[in-house]
Design an enzyme around this catalytic site. Structure first.
Site, mmCIF file in Angstrom:
data_model
loop_
_atom_site.group_PDB
_atom_site.id
_atom_site.type_symbol
_atom_site.label_atom_id
_atom_site.label_comp_id
_atom_site.label_asym_id
_atom_site.label_seq_id
_atom_site.Cartn_x
_atom_site.Cartn_y
_atom_site.Cartn_z
ATOM 1 N N ASP A 143 52.476 44.609 34.846
ATOM 2 C CA ASP A 143 52.259 43.131 35.588
ATOM 3 C C ASP A 143 51.697 42.280 33.972
ATOM 4 O O ASP A 143 52.701 41.142 33.733
ATOM 5 C CB ASP A 143 51.405 43.126 35.828
ATOM 6 C CG ASP A 143 51.668 43.725 37.504
ATOM 7 O OD1 ASP A 143 52.532 43.886 37.758
ATOM 8 O OD2 ASP A 143 50.586 44.354 38.025
ATOM 9 N N ASP A 193 42.122 42.611 44.445
ATOM 10 C CA ASP A 193 42.005 42.236 43.027
ATOM 11 C C ASP A 193 42.017 40.803 42.963
ATOM 12 O O ASP A 193 41.139 40.685 42.277
ATOM 13 C CB ASP A 193 42.199 43.002 41.912
ATOM 14 C CG ASP A 193 42.204 44.642 41.964
ATOM 15 O OD1 ASP A 193 40.748 44.447 42.489
ATOM 16 O OD2 ASP A 193 43.114 45.037 40.924
ATOM 17 N N SER A 230 51.222 52.939 39.717
ATOM 18 C CA SER A 230 50.341 51.937 39.952
ATOM 19 C C SER A 230 48.737 52.490 39.529
ATOM 20 O O SER A 230 48.033 53.216 40.417
ATOM 21 C CB SER A 230 50.352 50.619 40.964
ATOM 22 O OG SER A 230 49.032 49.680 40.504
ATOM 23 N N ARG A 246 35.711 43.979 38.728
ATOM 24 C CA ARG A 246 36.257 42.759 38.724
ATOM 25 C C ARG A 246 36.018 41.714 38.399
ATOM 26 O O ARG A 246 35.776 40.819 37.225
ATOM 27 C CB ARG A 246 37.403 42.861 39.745
ATOM 28 C CG ARG A 246 38.650 43.683 39.865
ATOM 29 C CD ARG A 246 39.034 44.002 38.705
ATOM 30 N NE ARG A 246 39.983 44.377 38.446
ATOM 31 C CZ ARG A 246 40.832 45.276 37.943
ATOM 32 N NH1 ARG A 246 40.143 45.577 36.569
ATOM 33 N NH2 ARG A 246 42.252 46.676 38.545
#
Length: 410
Positions: free
Chosen positions: A18, A128, A180, A99
């Site tokens: 990404d 996220d 992922s 996060r």
């Protein structure tokens, strides 16, 4: 697309699929702004190798690599461990509590650099995006947030790979192996491909996608004994050796991984409303949660222990939902810290082919009294006292039954 007049954008950069394509995409779509890449080291290991060269080659002006591992353990992992927070009974929150920490650090860099916006590579389907953005809003509500997955024309990981290939961006994955993944000191998650269908059993042996350890089927035929010492709910010694937080988790990851501990296959309810399926590896964390829970069984009184289960569930929701920087979480921490004042002692565990077996627990603050609990003769407990207790405890039941008999309701 939103305002495109940004001159400097801070990008949460992992070097994965990404964020690798986001740098050229931002420069193409936002008038060639300066891109400041920020990578947070929360224990990804070799994933950070070569990131500076890669970031600059794809268009970033600089890369910050922030060593946040000890902060991650002390300020996020250990508070969650002490709370006993587990999301939906199985998920030990490995991605979730990383996060807020990263989001907070992104804001620090953005303010130091005088950036106009912060960009992340989270999809519009995931949790996220919420966790990052709530952290950013908590410390810099004035900063713009760019989320390419919500605006660009790319709709799949396959298209991402095609974009990367067209822009000569090197990748470590291909169209056949692009699980992922999210890795940090605490865990490694796997999602996508064959795992998207919950009817498919993960092929741990042939697929070889486990990275933090072996499957229980490949674990040793002999058990491994370990000993953990806690002080006020925090692990301090492993097999008699005092370790800091990072070294503690790394040591437990190693022994847990070798014994097939901490592999969880689950379907969870995402914050955004859908269900998702993933396989999580959390060897050291699984050991710590068990050891901590065992120690609490002898150091917490019944009512505190039972009420803490309710707090643990709420705490897990807070962490999962990204609402870390809230008064509620801070208030629950105050409660949890009070409960942990005497959660000190030693726990022995036996690890065997994915199983964790209790092998002994002791504490100077133990509420377990062998003289009272014994089935042998004792001189400290009068069993005749139980009759009066039962009469009082059962009085509401007795009164209700008498009323029903009187009114022919039974």
């Amino acid at each position: 697309m939103e305002n495109t007049n940004y001159k400097k954008i801070v990008l949460a950069y992992s070097g994965g699929l990404d964020t690798s394509i986001i740098i050229p995409w931002l420069k193409e779509n936002y008038g060639d702004p300066e891109i400041i890449a920020v990578s947070a080291d929360v224990g990804q290991g070799t994933e950070l190798d070569g990131l500076e060269e890669k970031a600059k080659k794809t268009g970033a002006s600089k890369l910050y690599i922030l060593d946040l591992k000890e902060d991650f353990v002390q300020d996020y992992i250990y508070p969650t461990l002490k709370a006993g927070a587990v999301y939906e009974q199985d998920y030990l929150l490995g991605t979730s509590f990383a996060r807020p920490l990263i989001g907070k650090e992104l804001v620090k860099i953005a303010k130091e650099e005088g950036a106009d916006a912060i960009c992340h590579g989270c999809t519009g389907k995931g949790n996220d995006q919420v966790r990052f953005e709530l952290a950013i809003k908590a410390f810099a509500p004035e900063l713009a947030i760019i989320a390419p997955w919500r605006t660009w024309e790319i709709k799949s990981r396959t298209q991402e790979i095609e974009y990367a290939e067209a822009h000569n961006i090197p990748l470590k994955i291909n169209k056949e192996t692009n699980y992922s993944k999210d890795k940090n000191l605490w865990h490694l998650s796997h999602e996508g491909l064959d795992l998207e269908n919950p009817a498919n059993e993960p092929d741990y042996e042939k697929a070889k996608f486990l990275e933090m350890g072996v499957s229980p089927f490949s674990a040793p035929d002999e058990p491994t004994y370990i000993e953990l010492e806690f002080e006020k709910g925090i692990p301090t010694k492993f097999n008699g050796k005092k370790l800091n937080g990072v070294d503690m988790i790394e040591a437990l990851n190693k022994v847990g991984g070798e014994n097939g501990i901490g592999i969880t296959d689950l379907v969870e309810n995402r914050l955004v409303g859908m269900k998702s399926r993933g396989v999580y590896e959390t060897p050291g964390g699984t050991i710590l949660y068990r050891a901590h829970q065992v120690l609490e069984t002898i150091t917490l009184d019944k009512e505190t222990q039972h009420y803490k289960y309710l707090v643990a569930q709420k705490y897990a929701d807070i962490v999962y939902n990204g609402t870390w920087f809230t008064v509620l979480r801070e208030s629950l921490d105050a409660f949890v810290d009070k409960t942990q004042e005497r959660v000190s002692g030693t726990v022995k565990l036996k690890l065997y082919k994915g199983n964790i077996i209790n092998a002994g627990v002791e504490s100077p603050y133990s509420l377990y009294d062998e003289n009272i609990a014994t089935f042998d003769e004792d001189h400290v407990y009068d069993q005749n006292d139980s009759a009066g207790f039962i009469n009082l405890f059962g009085l509401p039941i007795k009164v209700k039954a008498q009323m029903e008999i009187k009114n022919n309701l039974q």
